[in-house]
Write a protein that holds these residues in place. Sequence first.
Motif, short mmCIF file in Angstrom:
data_model
loop_
_atom_site.label_atom_id
_atom_site.label_comp_id
_atom_site.label_asym_id
_atom_site.label_seq_id
_atom_site.Cartn_x
_atom_site.Cartn_y
_atom_site.Cartn_z
N THR A 157 -3.31 3.85 -1.90
CA THR A 157 -4.44 3.79 -0.96
C THR A 157 -4.89 5.18 -0.50
O THR A 157 -5.96 5.31 0.09
CB THR A 157 -4.05 2.98 0.29
OG1 THR A 157 -2.79 3.45 0.77
CG2 THR A 157 -3.96 1.50 -0.02
N ASN A 158 -4.06 6.19 -0.75
CA ASN A 158 -4.38 7.53 -0.24
C ASN A 158 -3.52 8.56 -0.97
O ASN A 158 -2.52 8.21 -1.59
CB ASN A 158 -4.05 7.60 1.27
CG ASN A 158 -2.61 7.19 1.54
OD1 ASN A 158 -2.29 5.98 1.60
ND2 ASN A 158 -1.73 8.16 1.66
N ALA A 180 0.88 -1.17 0.00
CA ALA A 180 0.00 0.00 0.00
C ALA A 180 0.92 1.22 0.00
O ALA A 180 1.96 1.20 0.65
CB ALA A 180 -0.86 -0.01 1.25
N ALA A 181 0.53 2.24 -0.75
CA ALA A 181 1.41 3.41 -0.83
C ALA A 181 0.59 4.68 -0.96
O ALA A 181 -0.56 4.66 -1.41
CB ALA A 181 2.34 3.27 -2.04
N GLY A 182 1.20 5.78 -0.57
CA GLY A 182 0.57 7.09 -0.72
C GLY A 182 0.93 7.65 -2.10
O GLY A 182 2.08 7.55 -2.54
N TYR A 187 3.60 8.59 9.21
CA TYR A 187 3.45 9.01 7.82
C TYR A 187 4.28 10.28 7.65
O TYR A 187 4.71 10.91 8.62
CB TYR A 187 1.97 9.27 7.50
CG TYR A 187 1.15 8.00 7.45
CD1 TYR A 187 1.47 6.99 6.54
CD2 TYR A 187 0.08 7.80 8.31
CE1 TYR A 187 0.73 5.82 6.48
CE2 TYR A 187 -0.66 6.62 8.26
CZ TYR A 187 -0.33 5.64 7.35
OH TYR A 187 -1.05 4.47 7.31
N GLU A 188 4.47 10.68 6.41
CA GLU A 188 5.38 11.78 6.11
C GLU A 188 4.71 13.13 6.44
O GLU A 188 3.50 13.22 6.58
CB GLU A 188 5.75 11.77 4.61
CG GLU A 188 6.37 10.48 4.16
CD GLU A 188 5.41 9.30 4.16
OE1 GLU A 188 4.25 9.47 3.74
OE2 GLU A 188 5.82 8.21 4.61
N VAL A 227 4.82 6.67 -2.18
CA VAL A 227 5.67 6.51 -1.00
C VAL A 227 5.11 5.42 -0.09
O VAL A 227 3.91 5.30 0.09
CB VAL A 227 5.80 7.85 -0.23
CG1 VAL A 227 4.43 8.39 0.21
CG2 VAL A 227 6.72 7.73 0.97
N GLY A 228 6.03 4.64 0.48
CA GLY A 228 5.61 3.61 1.42
C GLY A 228 6.76 3.20 2.32
O GLY A 228 7.87 3.73 2.20
N MET A 229 6.47 2.26 3.23
CA MET A 229 7.46 1.91 4.26
C MET A 229 7.94 0.46 4.12
O MET A 229 8.19 -0.22 5.11
CB MET A 229 6.85 2.14 5.63
CG MET A 229 6.38 3.56 5.86
SD MET A 229 5.70 3.75 7.50
CE MET A 229 4.67 5.19 7.31
N LEU A 269 -4.26 11.73 7.14
CA LEU A 269 -4.13 10.33 6.72
C LEU A 269 -4.24 9.37 7.90
O LEU A 269 -3.65 9.60 8.95
CB LEU A 269 -2.76 10.20 6.04
CG LEU A 269 -2.27 8.84 5.61
CD1 LEU A 269 -3.28 8.20 4.68
CD2 LEU A 269 -0.94 9.00 4.91
#
Length: 273
Positions: free
Chosen positions: A235-236, A114-116, A193-194, A210-212, A246
């Motif tokens: 996802t967002n 899942a990523a922003g 989150y960032e 972006v993701g972790m 978020l």
Amino acid sequence: MVDLNFKYKTLLDFLKKETPFTPDISIILGSGLGDFAEQLKINKTILTGKIPNYPASTVSGHKGKIHFAEYENKKIILFQGRIHFYEGYNINECIIPVFISHKLGAKNLLLTNAAGGINKNFVPGDLMLANSLNGILIKRELTDLIGLTNLAGKDNFISLPDPEFNEIIRQSAKAKGIKIKEGVYIYTKGPTYETPAEIRFFAKYGADAVGMSTVHEAVYSSYLGMKTAAISCITNFAAGISLQKLTHSEVTETADRVKDTFARLVKAIIKTL
Ligand code: HPA
């Protein structure tokens, strides 16, 4: 450099005894994407809590199960749950699923996450083929893990992800009439989150999502010679791209909304590989 064969000997000995077959492909399922496991014929499920020395999954949406499954005559090892750096694990723990997959014989690795969405053309619910990865924030830890500094002049420049595998993903999406975006996935350590300022910084340096997770797994699997590719579920909107705050539930809700499309795509990829 950490000797993983030594460190994870007990874990691996246990799994080798429990494994019903040699997998062709390994799939790591991202946040909220775990339901994909229901789409396959499951041969055997191992709870990671029962595996000696396996790090406990602490994030909701990550179940802590390893499935051995089949689809279209392909044998699959499926990780329903991931190990994250932000949970307090170090990088040689985070890559355990990749290490296991390789040791059990899988030649292909599909990473999902899942990523922003940073790219302004992306909306929540989009699927993105990660055609490049940015792991600048994790390079130091990877050096510890695989001794990259000792490889200067040899295999130091790992090709990421695999162009052939990426083409299979594009063709599979096309065949199923699924529109996928493409872009650069950037890794951030978390645990938060960032900030909007960090996202502006990432955007300037070419990141689309972006993701972790994912980048360290992909670097390690490529280092091991596994064919690797990555798909993000956007996802967002990333922080500051929309004004909305978020939450993790937004992440899992969007992933749930696109789970059928995601499943159709991943099944087509498995069939084609
Ligand atoms: N940032 C980092 N990780 C994420 C995000 C995000 O916006 N969405 C899902 N995982």
